[in-house]
Scaffold this motif. Sequence first.
Motif, PDB file in Angstrom:
ATOM      1  N   LYS A 127       0.834  -1.205   0.000  1.00 35.88           N
ATOM      2  CA  LYS A 127       0.000   0.000   0.000  1.00 35.88           C
ATOM      3  C   LYS A 127       0.872   1.260   0.000  1.00 35.88           C
ATOM      4  CE  LYS A 127      -4.005  -1.908   2.430  1.00 35.88           C
ATOM      5  NZ  LYS A 127      -4.785  -1.867   3.685  1.00 35.88           N
ATOM      6  N   LYS A 130       2.375   1.771  -3.416  1.00 37.99           N
ATOM      7  CA  LYS A 130       1.377   2.281  -4.365  1.00 37.99           C
ATOM      8  C   LYS A 130       1.129   3.771  -4.147  1.00 37.99           C
ATOM      9  CE  LYS A 130      -1.229  -1.931  -5.194  1.00 37.99           C
ATOM     10  NZ  LYS A 130      -2.520  -2.605  -4.996  1.00 37.99           N
ATOM     11  N   LYS A 131       0.977   4.143  -2.883  1.00 39.07           N
ATOM     12  CA  LYS A 131       0.749   5.554  -2.583  1.00 39.07           C
ATOM     13  C   LYS A 131       1.974   6.386  -2.950  1.00 39.07           C
ATOM     14  CE  LYS A 131      -2.559   5.033   1.167  1.00 39.07           C
ATOM     15  NZ  LYS A 131      -2.809   5.239   2.606  1.00 39.07           N
ATOM     16  N   LYS A 132       3.126   5.823  -2.754  1.00 40.96           N
ATOM     17  CA  LYS A 132       4.372   6.524  -3.068  1.00 40.96           C
ATOM     18  C   LYS A 132       4.508   6.703  -4.573  1.00 40.96           C
ATOM     19  CE  LYS A 132       9.022   6.164  -1.268  1.00 40.96           C
ATOM     20  NZ  LYS A 132      10.033   5.247  -0.803  1.00 40.96           N
ATOM     21  N   ASN A 134       2.072   6.838  -6.738  1.00 36.90           N
ATOM     22  CA  ASN A 134       1.060   7.799  -7.185  1.00 36.90           C
ATOM     23  C   ASN A 134       1.377   9.211  -6.704  1.00 36.90           C
ATOM     24  OD1 ASN A 134      -0.417   5.805  -8.450  1.00 36.90           O
ATOM     25  ND2 ASN A 134      -1.742   5.452  -6.678  1.00 36.90           N
ATOM     26  N   LYS A 136       0.962  10.601  -3.840  1.00 37.49           N
ATOM     27  CA  LYS A 136      -0.101  11.199  -3.046  1.00 37.49           C
ATOM     28  C   LYS A 136       0.375  11.529  -1.636  1.00 37.49           C
ATOM     29  CE  LYS A 136      -3.968   9.043  -5.360  1.00 37.49           C
ATOM     30  NZ  LYS A 136      -5.126   8.200  -5.226  1.00 37.49           N
ATOM     31  N   LEU A 137       1.558  11.146  -1.270  1.00 39.23           N
ATOM     32  CA  LEU A 137       2.049  11.326   0.085  1.00 39.23           C
ATOM     33  C   LEU A 137       3.033  12.490   0.166  1.00 39.23           C
ATOM     34  CD1 LEU A 137       2.759   7.606   1.001  1.00 39.23           C
ATOM     35  CD2 LEU A 137       0.808   8.963   1.701  1.00 39.23           C
ATOM     36  N   GLU A 145       4.725   6.431   7.707  1.00 38.55           N
ATOM     37  CA  GLU A 145       4.596   5.080   7.148  1.00 38.55           C
ATOM     38  C   GLU A 145       5.883   4.278   7.392  1.00 38.55           C
ATOM     39  OE1 GLU A 145       2.012   3.385   5.799  1.00 38.55           O
ATOM     40  OE2 GLU A 145       0.788   5.116   6.348  1.00 38.55           O
TER      41      GLU A 145
END
Length: 175
Positions: A127, A130-132, A134, A136-137, A145
Motif C-alpha cells: 500500500k 502504491k501511494k508513493k 502515485n 499522493k504522500l 509510514e
Amino acid sequence: MKIKIITTVILLCTVQVFFGQDVKKDTQLPNTKSSVEATQNDSIKKATQAANKALKAEEKMLKERLKNDKKALNQAEETEKEKHKADKESREFSLRQSKILAAEKSVQKSKEKLSTTEKKLLNNMEKFEKKKDNRKLDPTQIEKENIKISKQQIKINNLKEDVAKAEKKLSKVRD
C-alpha cells in the motif's frame, strides 16, 4: 414290739452273713508288679514320645505356614511396589506428554502470529509503495509510514525470537 424289731434285725444280719460272698485276695508276686510297672513306664514313654513327635510335627507345620505367609506377604508388598511404580511412571509419562503438547501448541501459536504479522507488513508495504508511486504522500506521511513499517519489523523480530524460544523449550521437553 421292741422284741419283734430286734429279732428281725438279728435274723436279717444272719441271712446277710450266710448269703454273703467270700472275697479272695489276689496276691501278686513282686516280679509281676515290676513287669507291670515296666510296661506302664514303657507305654508312658511311648505315649510321651508320640506326643513329642506330634508336637514337633505341628511345630514344623506352623513354621512352614509362617514361612509361606511371609513369602506371600513379601510377594504382595512387591506387587504393590511394582503397581505404585507403574502408576508413577504413567503419571510422569502423561505429564510429559501434556508438556510436549503445550510446547507444540505454543510453537504453533507463535508461528501463526509471525505469519499473520508478516502478511500485514507485506500488505502495508505494498500500500505504501502504491501511494508513493502515485505521489499522493507528502514527506511527513512518508516518515509516518516508514515508522509504522519499522515498528512492524521490530515486532516480527520479537516474534521470531519467541518462536525460537518456544522451539528450544519444545526440544528441551522432548529430551
